[in-house]
Design an enzyme around this catalytic site. Structure first.
Site, short mmCIF file in Angstrom:
data_model
loop_
_atom_site.label_atom_id
_atom_site.label_comp_id
_atom_site.label_asym_id
_atom_site.label_seq_id
_atom_site.Cartn_x
_atom_site.Cartn_y
_atom_site.Cartn_z
N CYS A 1 0.84 -1.21 0.00
CA CYS A 1 0.00 0.00 0.00
C CYS A 1 0.87 1.25 0.00
O CYS A 1 1.54 1.54 1.00
CB CYS A 1 -0.92 0.00 1.22
SG CYS A 1 -1.84 1.53 1.43
N TYR B 1 0.08 4.38 0.24
CA TYR B 1 -0.35 5.35 1.26
C TYR B 1 0.23 4.97 2.62
O TYR B 1 0.64 5.84 3.39
CB TYR B 1 -1.87 5.40 1.31
CG TYR B 1 -2.50 5.90 0.04
CD1 TYR B 1 -2.69 7.25 -0.20
CD2 TYR B 1 -2.90 4.99 -0.95
CE1 TYR B 1 -3.27 7.70 -1.38
CE2 TYR B 1 -3.47 5.43 -2.14
CZ TYR B 1 -3.65 6.79 -2.34
OH TYR B 1 -4.21 7.22 -3.52
N CYS B 2 0.26 3.66 2.90
CA CYS B 2 0.83 3.19 4.16
C CYS B 2 2.33 3.48 4.23
O CYS B 2 2.84 3.88 5.28
CB CYS B 2 0.59 1.69 4.32
SG CYS B 2 -1.16 1.23 4.46
N ASN B 3 3.02 3.31 3.12
CA ASN B 3 4.46 3.56 3.12
C ASN B 3 4.77 5.03 3.34
O ASN B 3 5.73 5.38 4.04
CB ASN B 3 5.07 3.07 1.80
CG ASN B 3 5.05 1.56 1.68
OD1 ASN B 3 5.24 0.85 2.66
ND2 ASN B 3 4.81 1.05 0.49
N LEU C 1 4.28 5.52 7.07
CA LEU C 1 5.37 4.95 7.87
C LEU C 1 6.58 5.88 7.89
O LEU C 1 7.22 6.06 8.93
CB LEU C 1 5.75 3.59 7.31
CG LEU C 1 4.74 2.45 7.50
CD1 LEU C 1 5.21 1.21 6.75
CD2 LEU C 1 4.54 2.13 8.98
#
Length: 225
Positions: free
Chosen positions: A88, A90-92, A95
């Protein structure tokens, strides 16, 4: 640049076909419909909130070491970020934003962990690709996400879309059920009570990590008193 500005920039480039992968309008419609259905379901409103007792967990990190929330909370407050997985973008982005703020969390006596349903090798890839210095824990079958009230099942049309994108979640997560956590962030006090929560049924919307700092300041002041 604030986290949401980065996410908006990526979404605009993705939807306008400026990235190597250019989605069709039908694909975009499927994604938006699935997101709107999850928002409309009200599940995010039923998830655990500030004032609730956080479920305890013991989960393996990317090296297979078991990490206990009780042990972490013995040393100070805990910031927990649930995310969908290494696949994903967006998740990276999130993070990396958390990593950029991690020193400010630690200056306030807090530790940071991320939780994903993915397998340990994929967590190592997350850490390596994003330059992370905090643990990523594997939540097999999203059982801890379920305890927090944020696990959901993907609709059939989105599953087919993800398969076409090459996002083989059963392989990535070692789980055939096609479930994910809604992106969510929690601050848990040393007493095990949730002091802050943000659950995002729209995975393109996420609060800036700096929003957690006043919460951690209050917890630190309360401990000092």
């Amino acid at each position: 640049m604030k986290l949401q500005d980065q996410l908006d920039d990526f979404r605009n480039k993705f939807e306008s076909g400026q990235l190597p992968f250019k989605p069709t309008q039908a694909q975009l419609d499927t994604i938006k419909r699935a997101t709107n259905e999850l928002v409309a379901s009200g599940q995010a409103d039923r998830a655990l909130k500030a004032g609730d007792i956080a479920p305890e967990f013991k989960l393996p990190d990317s090296d297979g070491n078991i990490v206990s929330s009780r042990d972490l909370l013995a040393d100070g407050p805990l910031v927990v970020s649930f995310y969908r997985g290494v696949w994903c973008p967006y998740c990276n982005i999130e993070l990396k934003a958390l990593e950029a703020t991690r020193s400010e969390f630690e200056a306030r006596g807090a530790q940071l962990v991320a939780i994903s349903p993915q397998t340990a090798p994929n967590s190592r890839k997350s850490q390596r690709d994003n330059g992370l210095g905090f643990p990523i824990l594997s939540d097999q079958d999203s059982k801890i996400a379920e305890a927090f009230g944020i696990r959901y099942s993907l609709p059939a049309d989105l599953i087919e879309l993800y398969k076409g994108f090459g996002n083989d979640l059963p392989a990535i997560n070692n789980d055939s059920s096609w479930v994910l956590p809604m992106p969510a962030r929690y601050v848990i006090g040393t007493d095990g009570v949730i002091a802050y929560t943000e659950v995002n049924p729209d995975y393109t919307r996420r609060p800036d990590p700096s929003e957690l700092l006043p919460v951690l300041d209050r917890l630190q002041s309360a401990t000092a008193a």
